[in-house]
Motif scaffolding. Structure first.
Motif, PDB file in Angstrom:
ATOM      1  N   TYR A 122      -7.440   1.267  -7.795  1.00  0.00           N
ATOM      2  CA  TYR A 122      -7.082   1.516  -6.404  1.00  0.00           C
ATOM      3  C   TYR A 122      -8.343   1.498  -5.549  1.00  0.00           C
ATOM      4  CZ  TYR A 122      -2.689   3.414  -8.318  1.00  0.00           C
ATOM      5  OH  TYR A 122      -1.499   3.585  -8.983  1.00  0.00           O
ATOM      6  N   ASN A 123      -8.207   1.056  -4.293  1.00  0.00           N
ATOM      7  CA  ASN A 123      -9.353   1.167  -3.388  1.00  0.00           C
ATOM      8  C   ASN A 123      -9.407   2.581  -2.805  1.00  0.00           C
ATOM      9  OD1 ASN A 123      -7.863   1.305  -0.811  1.00  0.00           O
ATOM     10  ND2 ASN A 123      -7.394  -0.848  -1.155  1.00  0.00           N
ATOM     11  N   GLY A 130      -3.868   8.670 -11.102  1.00  0.00           N
ATOM     12  CA  GLY A 130      -3.398   7.362 -11.520  1.00  0.00           C
ATOM     13  C   GLY A 130      -3.612   7.185 -13.017  1.00  0.00           C
ATOM     14  N   LYS A 181      -4.718   0.899 -13.889  1.00  0.00           N
ATOM     15  CA  LYS A 181      -4.469   0.499 -12.504  1.00  0.00           C
ATOM     16  C   LYS A 181      -5.637   0.893 -11.613  1.00  0.00           C
ATOM     17  CE  LYS A 181      -2.164  -0.604  -8.717  1.00  0.00           C
ATOM     18  NZ  LYS A 181      -1.937  -2.004  -8.332  1.00  0.00           N
ATOM     19  N   ILE A 227      -6.559   3.918  -0.304  1.00  0.00           N
ATOM     20  CA  ILE A 227      -5.276   4.352  -0.863  1.00  0.00           C
ATOM     21  C   ILE A 227      -5.385   5.785  -1.373  1.00  0.00           C
ATOM     22  CG2 ILE A 227      -3.674   3.995  -2.779  1.00  0.00           C
ATOM     23  CD1 ILE A 227      -4.030   1.009  -2.408  1.00  0.00           C
ATOM     24  N   ARG A 265     -11.350   3.294  -9.634  1.00  0.00           N
ATOM     25  CA  ARG A 265     -11.754   2.521  -8.475  1.00  0.00           C
ATOM     26  C   ARG A 265     -11.978   1.060  -8.839  1.00  0.00           C
ATOM     27  NH1 ARG A 265     -15.162   5.200  -4.372  1.00  0.00           N
ATOM     28  NH2 ARG A 265     -16.687   3.581  -4.861  1.00  0.00           N
ATOM     29  N   THR A 281      -8.351   8.449  -9.114  1.00  0.00           N
ATOM     30  CA  THR A 281      -7.994   7.057  -9.370  1.00  0.00           C
ATOM     31  C   THR A 281      -9.141   6.296 -10.013  1.00  0.00           C
ATOM     32  OG1 THR A 281      -8.725   6.405  -7.142  1.00  0.00           O
ATOM     33  CG2 THR A 281      -6.371   6.905  -7.424  1.00  0.00           C
ATOM     34  N   GLU A 317       2.149   1.935  -3.413  1.00  0.00           N
ATOM     35  CA  GLU A 317       1.113   2.470  -4.306  1.00  0.00           C
ATOM     36  C   GLU A 317       0.856   3.952  -4.011  1.00  0.00           C
ATOM     37  OE1 GLU A 317      -2.095  -0.361  -3.622  1.00  0.00           O
ATOM     38  OE2 GLU A 317      -1.742  -1.192  -5.612  1.00  0.00           O
ATOM     39  N   THR A 375       0.830  -1.208   0.000  1.00  0.00           N
ATOM     40  CA  THR A 375       0.000   0.000   0.000  1.00  0.00           C
ATOM     41  C   THR A 375       0.857   1.248   0.000  1.00  0.00           C
ATOM     42  OG1 THR A 375      -1.801  -1.127   1.157  1.00  0.00           O
ATOM     43  CG2 THR A 375      -1.765   1.275   1.278  1.00  0.00           C
TER      44      THR A 375
END
Length: 365
Positions: free
Chosen positions: A274-275, A268, A272, A278, A301, A299, A248, A245
């Motif tokens: 990400y949750n 991002g 890729k 992050i 998701r 990001t 990232e 994590t």
């Protein structure tokens, strides 16, 4: 908020240009505790549900409400979908599974629908938009609903809740629930060490370690939880980041763009995912840097949407920007999710919104 009567009309927001000042009083909190106790007396079992991909505040406040149900001799169930959890909550569930009495309260949405009876009550914690429910199908089964939330009320809202306790001046839903517990606890009704710890963890994550969105009430509540044996070292463990994590977060920070002298945007890529944790931790990390007062992280998701997580030190109104993009939140902590756009398209929308609202970002009422 003003909305036209015509069908499909969108609301127009007025105000909200400055940080929320504390409005609730101890009298109001006690009144809410009394009202909730009366509702418990008139309903069956209590089902408690947070938002999708729940964070520690959603989990902590849910555990707190189950404690209130126990004080009122009611059977409580905490609805959780273990297929949609973030790392912090995964560690939290591991601790809950060590406590048989608390573990028995965890049920899946499917099991909840099997157990639900006509007089049962649903308590929504840390959210009030039905579409954000862990299970919207389960939400639709309930006629009796209570809402406990600390987010500014939006357009989407349950039609006839029995009780609405929304206080945007509170640091977290965990803070609100803990205050309710204080008015109902006694020598025989006490919260356990783990329950107190999870409530403290919920407050800690939503205040970024008590650095933002705190009032004297916030510290009073935290002090009460410590007297109930809340374990600060366990809180630190639950909220810690693993190496993957951290890497990232570092990758996202490396791809930042300084929009103004004190506002940065990190994005991002579409490849890729990400949750939400992050993205939030990345924004918090950016804020810890010198001369950065506003941070936006974009990001892709895990649910396919493009999310924007926004944080501020209190100088910049990120809530205003997120509301202009269909989201919401608080002066210092807000977010939105966008459909059918790429990360780059979301970034351009964000930059345009910042530019459009530049004259109001720093305005104080």
């Amino acid at each position: 908020m003003v909305k036209e009567v015509r069908e499909g009309a969108k609301p127009t927001y007025y105000g909200g240009k400055s940080a929320t000042t504390i409005k609730r009083t101890r009298v109001r909190s006690r009144a809410m505790s009394t009202a909730l106790r009366k509702i418990f007396d008139e309903t069956g079992d209590v089902f408690i549900m947070g938002h999708r991909f729940p964070d520690m505040d959603a989990i902590g406040s849910a555990v707190g409400v189950s404690c209130l149900a126990r004080f009122n001799q009611k059977k409580a169930y905490i609805v959780i979908d273990e297929k949609e959890i973030i790392p912090d909550v995964e560690r939290c569930l591991t601790e809950i599974h060590k406590e048989p009495e608390l573990e028995m309260q965890l049920i899946t949405p499917e099991r909840a629908m099997e157990l639900k009876k006509a007089k049962d009550l649903l308590v929504m914690v840390d959210y009030h938009k039905p579409s954000l429910s862990i299970s919207q199908s389960l939400y639709e089964q309930f006629d009796k609903i209570v809402i406990i939330d600390h987010h500014r009320r939006g357009e989407e809202f349950p039609s006839k809740p029995l009780l609405t306790y929304i206080e945007s001046s509170a640091s977290s839903a965990s803070e609100l629930v803990t205050e309710l517990i204080q008015y109902q606890s006694s020598r025989t009704n006490r919260i356990s060490r783990l329950e107190a710890t999870l409530l403290l963890a919920g407050m800690t994550v939503d205040t970024n370690n008590f650095n933002v969105r705190t009032t004297a009430r916030t510290f009073d509540v935290a002090s009460y939880l410590k007297t109930c044996s809340a374990d600060a070292s366990l809180v630190q463990y639950l909220l810690s980041s693993d190496l993957a994590t951290y890497l990232e977060i570092s990758h996202l920070i490396a791809h930042n763009e300084q929009v103004t002298e004190d506002i940065v945007v990190a994005a991002g890529t579409d490849e890729k995912e990400y949750n939400s944790v992050i993205a939030a931790k990345t924004a918090d990390t950016l804020l810890s840097m010198v001369n950065i007062n506003g941070a936006f992280v974009i990001t892709k998701r895990t649910d396919g949407l493009v999310g924007i997580s926004a944080r501020s030190t209190g100088t910049i109104n990120v809530q205003l920007i997120m509301e202009s993009l269909g989201g919401g939140g608080h002066f210092t902590n807000a977010a939105t999710q966008l459909e059918n756009v790429t990360v780059e398209e979301a970034k351009q929308q964000l930059l345009a919104a910042i530019q459009e609202n530049m004259n109001q970002l720093y305005k104080k009422e």
